[in-house]
Design an enzyme around this catalytic site. Structure first.
Site, PDB file in Angstrom:
ATOM      1  N   LYS A   1       0.849  -1.286   0.141  1.00 57.60           N
ATOM      2  CA  LYS A   1       0.030  -0.021   0.186  1.00 57.60           C
ATOM      3  C   LYS A   1       1.013   1.362   0.078  1.00 57.60           C
ATOM      4  O   LYS A   1       0.689   2.326  -0.901  1.00 57.60           O
ATOM      5  CB  LYS A   1      -0.867  -0.052   1.105  1.00 57.60           C
TER       6      LYS A   1
ATOM      7  N   GLU B   1      10.797   9.628   2.135  1.00 54.17           N
ATOM      8  CA  GLU B   1      12.056   9.746   1.968  1.00 54.17           C
ATOM      9  C   GLU B   1      12.623   7.918   2.217  1.00 54.17           C
ATOM     10  O   GLU B   1      13.432   7.701   1.319  1.00 54.17           O
ATOM     11  CB  GLU B   1      12.849  10.402   3.096  1.00 54.17           C
TER      12      GLU B   1
ATOM     13  N   LYS C   1       8.020  -8.322  26.359  1.00 48.89           N
ATOM     14  CA  LYS C   1       6.849  -7.189  26.407  1.00 48.89           C
ATOM     15  C   LYS C   1       5.682  -8.020  27.308  1.00 48.89           C
ATOM     16  O   LYS C   1       5.029  -7.267  28.170  1.00 48.89           O
ATOM     17  CB  LYS C   1       6.394  -6.790  25.054  1.00 48.89           C
TER      18      LYS C   1
ATOM     19  N   GLU D   1       1.577  -1.485  13.420  1.00 50.61           N
ATOM     20  CA  GLU D   1       1.856  -0.199  14.008  1.00 50.61           C
ATOM     21  C   GLU D   1       2.714   0.563  12.885  1.00 50.61           C
ATOM     22  O   GLU D   1       3.758  -0.290  12.254  1.00 50.61           O
ATOM     23  CB  GLU D   1       2.802  -0.311  15.262  1.00 50.61           C
TER      24      GLU D   1
HETATM   25  P1  0O2 Z   1      10.955  -0.702  19.321  1.00 50.18           P
HETATM   26  O1  0O2 Z   1      12.457  -1.580  19.804  1.00 50.18           O
HETATM   27  O2  0O2 Z   1      11.395   0.574  18.639  1.00 50.18           O
HETATM   28  O3  0O2 Z   1      10.000  -1.445  18.895  1.00 50.18           O
HETATM   29  P2  0O2 Z   1       3.557   0.109  23.921  1.00 50.18           P
HETATM   30  O4  0O2 Z   1       4.809  -0.123  24.994  1.00 50.18           O
HETATM   31  O5  0O2 Z   1       3.576  -0.024  22.432  1.00 50.18           O
HETATM   32  O6  0O2 Z   1       2.303  -0.830  24.474  1.00 50.18           O
HETATM   33  P3  0O2 Z   1       3.440   2.810  24.411  1.00 50.18           P
HETATM   34  O7  0O2 Z   1       4.751   2.715  25.189  1.00 50.18           O
HETATM   35  O8  0O2 Z   1       2.296   3.936  24.644  1.00 50.18           O
HETATM   36  O9  0O2 Z   1       2.829   1.363  24.526  1.00 50.18           O
HETATM   37  O10 0O2 Z   1       3.784   2.946  22.715  1.00 50.18           O
HETATM   38  P4  0O2 Z   1       4.384   4.049  21.978  1.00 50.18           P
HETATM   39  O11 0O2 Z   1       4.217   5.426  22.796  1.00 50.18           O
HETATM   40  O12 0O2 Z   1       3.040   4.073  20.802  1.00 50.18           O
HETATM   41  O13 0O2 Z   1       5.773   3.663  21.778  1.00 50.18           O
HETATM   42  C1  0O2 Z   1       5.945   2.625  21.140  1.00 50.18           C
HETATM   43  C2  0O2 Z   1       7.267   2.747  20.137  1.00 50.18           C
HETATM   44  O14 0O2 Z   1       7.618   4.109  19.780  1.00 50.18           O
HETATM   45  C3  0O2 Z   1       8.411   2.296  20.825  1.00 50.18           C
HETATM   46  O15 0O2 Z   1       8.550   0.882  20.519  1.00 50.18           O
HETATM   47  C4  0O2 Z   1       9.532   2.989  19.931  1.00 50.18           C
HETATM   48  O16 0O2 Z   1       9.849   2.527  18.787  1.00 50.18           O
HETATM   49  C5  0O2 Z   1       8.829   4.653  19.865  1.00 50.18           C
HETATM   50  N1  0O2 Z   1       9.043   5.380  20.900  1.00 50.18           N
HETATM   51  C6  0O2 Z   1       8.221   5.906  21.908  1.00 50.18           C
HETATM   52  N2  0O2 Z   1       8.722   6.598  22.801  1.00 50.18           N
HETATM   53  C7  0O2 Z   1      10.272   6.565  22.482  1.00 50.18           C
HETATM   54  C8  0O2 Z   1      11.299   7.539  22.951  1.00 50.18           C
HETATM   55  O17 0O2 Z   1      11.152   8.375  23.953  1.00 50.18           O
HETATM   56  N3  0O2 Z   1      12.454   7.383  22.287  1.00 50.18           N
HETATM   57  C9  0O2 Z   1      12.620   6.708  21.172  1.00 50.18           C
HETATM   58  N4  0O2 Z   1      13.808   6.736  20.546  1.00 50.18           N
HETATM   59  N5  0O2 Z   1      11.524   5.828  20.651  1.00 50.18           N
HETATM   60  C10 0O2 Z   1      10.304   6.014  21.233  1.00 50.18           C
HETATM   61  P5  0O2 Z   1       9.188  -0.271  21.446  1.00 50.18           P
HETATM   62  O18 0O2 Z   1       8.655  -1.398  21.295  1.00 50.18           O
HETATM   63  O19 0O2 Z   1       9.642   0.520  23.001  1.00 50.18           O
HETATM   64  O20 0O2 Z   1      10.654  -0.212  20.867  1.00 50.18           O
END
Ligand code: 0O2
Length: 242
Positions: free
Chosen positions: A33, A51, A66, A152
């Protein structure tokens, strides 16, 4: 091993393979998509708002971590319902406006259901993290069934991605407390990225206006290119036609 246990193990392996395979198909479907949008933009508007695109499947180990962290039961239906980022796609755009345009284009597609939208651009995280997060549900069609899968999507600009990638390396998932003065510096860096994004967006918009004006001038001129040669339409030719 008793026969029942061997069979259970065999069934579990098949189930796990099917489980991960479904996410792989969902990623494939979403990537197609996104690729269509990218190509259409290129053909019609001679402009590419995307990009780059990166997709990943969460590793089984990361899924289990998780599940443990969130305190969910170790059952595939529960994991499927609760962990919605097993299939993840990150789209890096040129400008902030592109983020919302891409997001709207995806959300308008009939087979996509928007389950959640977190706008960390309008409401950045306290550390400065910015990105638009969508949890989407799409159907995948297999030989004997149809399944609805969560994917996601993270959409951000190059500047937001630059900040998030480096912050991920430095701090994210760092279990200990990050010293306050370093948190402040990180936030400052995020603010600089925002400033840069806004500046580039402004230049982009001004250029678009100039381009449009130049095009209008071209459209109003009596000159045209015919078979690679400049040709001036005689004025009375135009009058006779109208
Ligand atoms: P990875 O290794 O990238 O997959 P959830 O924990 O998903 O149930 P949450 O915390 O509300 O719920 O999810 P959110 O806020 O949508 O964030 C999920 C993902 O966003 C993270 O995935 C990161 O990829 C990114 N992210 C969120 N906050 C930050 C941050 O402060 N810094 C950075 N660099 N990335 C962020 P994962 O699974 O934690 O990690």
């Amino acid at each position: 091993m008793v026969a029942g246990t061997v069979n259970d193990l065999k069934n579990l392996k098949v189930e796990l393979t099917r489980f991960m395979m479904s996410y792989k198909f969902a990623l494939h479907e979403m990537n197609t998509k996104i690729d269509i949008l990218k190509q259409e933009f290129h053909y019609i508007h001679e402009y590419n708002p995307i990009e780059h695109v990166k997709s990943r499947l969460k590793s089984p180990e990361s899924i289990l971590n998780k599940v443990k962290k969130k305190g969910y039961a170790l059952s595939l239906p529960i994991i499927k319902e609760k962990i919605r980022d097993i299939a993840g796609i990150r789209i890096t755009c040129s400008f902030i406006s592109d983020i919302y345009e891409i997001s709207n284009m995806l959300q308008r597609q009939k087979d996509i259901t928007v389950v959640a939208c977190k706008d960390y651009i309008k409401n950045p995280k306290p550390n400065g993290y910015q990105s638009l997060h969508l949890i989407l549900q799409i159907p995948i069609f297999m030989s004997d069934r149809e399944e609805l899968m969560y994917v996601e999507i993270q959409i951000r600009t190059i500047a937001m991605d630059f900040w998030a990638s480096l912050e991920h390396k430095i701090y994210y998932k760092y279990n200990k407390e990050v010293p306050e003065h370093l948190m402040a510096e990180l936030k400052e860096a995020a603010d600089s990225a925002t400033k840069l994004d806004r500046k580039m967006e402004g230049i982009h918009k001004k250029m678009a206006v100039l381009k449009e004006e130049a095009q209008e001038e071209k459209d109003n001129s009596l000159e045209l290119m015919l078979l690679n040669e400049r040709f001036a339409l005689p004025e009375d030719f135009l009058e006779k036609e109208s």
